[in-house]
Structures are given as structure tokens and as C-alpha cells.
Design a protein around this motif. Structure first.
Motif, PDB file in Angstrom:
ATOM      1  N   UNK A 179      -4.498   7.604 -11.227  1.00 22.22           N
ATOM      2  CA  UNK A 179      -3.807   7.910  -9.970  1.00 22.22           C
ATOM      3  C   UNK A 179      -4.444   7.110  -8.846  1.00 22.22           C
ATOM      4  N   UNK A 180      -3.607   6.379  -8.111  1.00 21.89           N
ATOM      5  CA  UNK A 180      -4.075   5.511  -7.028  1.00 21.89           C
ATOM      6  C   UNK A 180      -4.184   6.307  -5.732  1.00 21.89           C
ATOM      7  N   UNK A 181      -5.411   6.402  -5.215  1.00 21.57           N
ATOM      8  CA  UNK A 181      -5.644   7.072  -3.926  1.00 21.57           C
ATOM      9  C   UNK A 181      -5.758   6.065  -2.787  1.00 21.57           C
ATOM     10  N   UNK A 182      -6.126   4.831  -3.110  1.00 29.50           N
ATOM     11  CA  UNK A 182      -6.273   3.802  -2.094  1.00 29.50           C
ATOM     12  C   UNK A 182      -6.343   2.427  -2.734  1.00 29.50           C
ATOM     13  N   UNK A 183      -6.129   1.408  -1.920  1.00 32.25           N
ATOM     14  CA  UNK A 183      -6.171   0.025  -2.395  1.00 32.25           C
ATOM     15  C   UNK A 183      -6.973  -0.797  -1.398  1.00 32.25           C
ATOM     16  N   UNK A 184      -7.892  -1.608  -1.907  1.00 28.43           N
ATOM     17  CA  UNK A 184      -8.667  -2.504  -1.061  1.00 28.43           C
ATOM     18  C   UNK A 184      -8.484  -3.935  -1.524  1.00 28.43           C
ATOM     19  N   UNK A 227       2.169  -0.669 -15.400  1.00 25.40           N
ATOM     20  CA  UNK A 227       3.405   0.095 -15.244  1.00 25.40           C
ATOM     21  C   UNK A 227       3.093   1.385 -14.500  1.00 25.40           C
ATOM     22  N   UNK A 228       3.858   1.651 -13.434  1.00 28.94           N
ATOM     23  CA  UNK A 228       3.620   2.810 -12.571  1.00 28.94           C
ATOM     24  C   UNK A 228       4.636   3.913 -12.831  1.00 28.94           C
ATOM     25  N   UNK A 229       4.256   5.142 -12.518  1.00 32.19           N
ATOM     26  CA  UNK A 229       5.143   6.286 -12.722  1.00 32.19           C
ATOM     27  C   UNK A 229       6.321   6.315 -11.754  1.00 32.19           C
ATOM     28  N   UNK A 230       6.277   5.546 -10.678  1.00 29.31           N
ATOM     29  CA  UNK A 230       7.372   5.538  -9.700  1.00 29.31           C
ATOM     30  C   UNK A 230       8.446   4.493 -10.024  1.00 29.31           C
ATOM     31  N   UNK A 283       0.831  -1.205   0.000  1.00 31.23           N
ATOM     32  CA  UNK A 283       0.000   0.000   0.000  1.00 31.23           C
ATOM     33  C   UNK A 283       0.866   1.257   0.000  1.00 31.23           C
ATOM     34  N   UNK A 284       1.983   1.214   0.720  1.00 31.53           N
ATOM     35  CA  UNK A 284       2.885   2.363   0.784  1.00 31.53           C
ATOM     36  C   UNK A 284       3.497   2.666  -0.579  1.00 31.53           C
ATOM     37  N   UNK A 285       3.918   1.634  -1.295  1.00 33.08           N
ATOM     38  CA  UNK A 285       4.517   1.815  -2.629  1.00 33.08           C
ATOM     39  C   UNK A 285       3.481   2.330  -3.625  1.00 33.08           C
ATOM     40  N   UNK A 286       2.248   1.846  -3.501  1.00 33.67           N
ATOM     41  CA  UNK A 286       1.219   2.199  -4.470  1.00 33.67           C
ATOM     42  C   UNK A 286       0.544   3.548  -4.211  1.00 33.67           C
ATOM     43  N   UNK A 287       0.415   3.921  -2.955  1.00 39.21           N
ATOM     44  CA  UNK A 287      -0.306   5.153  -2.601  1.00 39.21           C
ATOM     45  C   UNK A 287       0.310   6.366  -3.286  1.00 39.21           C
ATOM     46  N   UNK A 288      -0.511   7.105  -4.009  1.00 37.14           N
ATOM     47  CA  UNK A 288      -0.055   8.318  -4.679  1.00 37.14           C
ATOM     48  C   UNK A 288       0.602   8.091  -6.025  1.00 37.14           C
ATOM     49  N   UNK A 289       0.858   6.844  -6.373  1.00 39.52           N
ATOM     50  CA  UNK A 289       1.470   6.585  -7.680  1.00 39.52           C
ATOM     51  C   UNK A 289       0.393   6.592  -8.762  1.00 39.52           C
ATOM     52  N   UNK A 290       0.841   6.673 -10.003  1.00 41.42           N
ATOM     53  CA  UNK A 290      -0.073   6.701 -11.139  1.00 41.42           C
ATOM     54  C   UNK A 290       0.223   5.532 -12.067  1.00 41.42           C
TER      55      UNK A 290
END
Length: 171
Positions: A106-111, A57-60, A29-36
């Protein structure tokens, strides 16, 4: 990643957690939060309805790859659970075998998407929450496949079970 899990019985219940490769579950969740999410890739001649491999593929600099495992949970009954690979090393997929498509999300959260009843606990999918909707990756009907629902798009989403049968909780 194992396409089948044979020994899933734990504490009186079939327990099928995510199979995660490349990162500790607590860090996801930490790696994904805020990434696009910038693009996705699937094998050519397959669709989001049912594919054997789905990569985002993520922007980070990270990428996520999804498939599913199929496990027998009773007489002639099988259930899928999600396989997840997370990596930040460059690993190109063959353009002859994979189709790459743009995706800005843009990922704001993951469930977590789970099946949880008296006999089975299975982590079957992930729901990525964004300002413009949700992107869902879930174990598909065909053993080993995943089905994907893109945000605000009508595509043929066919998870293994009806959406009402799953529970959702924070990852």
C-alpha cells in the motif's frame, strides 16, 4: 520511450527530468496515493537487480512501467534518468516473455530520487513509501536498465550510483 537523451544542457547544467508518458506529472502522486501494488512483472531471465522493464499493477486499475534513459554528460560520462509510463488501459504482457509475481504494498507516499550537483540534475528514481517499508525503483548500472529494492526483503539492489549520492524529496 527514448533510451537516450542527447540534448540535456539547460541553464549551465545537464538537466534530465523524468520522461513521463500517459499522465501529467502533477497528477502522479494523486493517482498513486492510497493505492496498493498488487503484482509486478519483469522480463523472464532478468532480475530485480537489473532489468530492462519493470511493471507494477495497481488495485485502482492503473499500471506503472519503468525503464531508464542514458545521457552523455561529459567526456565518457553518462547518467541515467527514469522513464515512467502510467496507464489505465489493459495491456497484457506476454506470459512467455514476462514473469508476474504477487506484491502487496500500500502506497502512503512517493518521493523523487535525484542526483543534483553543480553539473547535473537527474531524476533517477522513485521511492514508494508504505507502512512496511520502501520500494525503490532507480536507474541501473547498465544503460537503460532499472534496479528495484523491495520493502523488507534482501535482494541485490544496484542503482547506478551509491544511495548516499542521491537526494530525496516529495514528488
Amino acid at each position: 520511450m527514448k533510451p537516450y537523451i542527447t540534448n540535456s544542457f539547460k541553464d549551465g547544467k545537464h538537466t534530465l527530468p523524468y520522461q513521463i508518458e500517459g499522465m501529467d506529472r502533477a497528477c502522479i502522486a494523486e493517482v498513486l496515493a492510497g493505492s496498493t501494488m498488487e503484482s509486478y512483472e519483469i522480463p523472464r531471465k532478468q532480475s530485480l537487480k537489473s532489468c530492462w522493464q519493470f511493471r507494477v499493477n495497481l488495485d485502482n486499475g492503473f499500471w506503472l512501467e519503468f525503464s531508464s534513459a542514458c545521457t552523455e554528460v561529459g567526456e565518457w560520462e553518462e547518467i541515467g534518468s527514469l522513464n515512467i509510463i502510467i496507464s489505465n488501459r489493459i495491456e497484457a504482457l506476454s506470459p512467455e516473455k514476462y514473469e508476474k509475481k504477487p506484491l502487496i504494498f500500500k502506497i502512503n507516499g512517493v518521493e523523487s530520487l535525484t542526483l543534483d550537483n553543480k553539473n547535473i540534475f537527474s531524476e533517477c528514481g522513485l521511492v514508494f513509501i508504505g507502512r512496511l517499508g520502501e520500494l525503490i525503483v532507480a536507474a541501473g548500472i547498465s544503460p537503460g536498465s532499472v534496479s528495484i529494492k523491495l520493502p523488507n526483503q534482501e535482494n541485490e539492489f544496484e542503482p547506478e550510483l551509491e544511495c548516499e549520492e542521491y537526494s530525496r524529496c516529495s514528488l
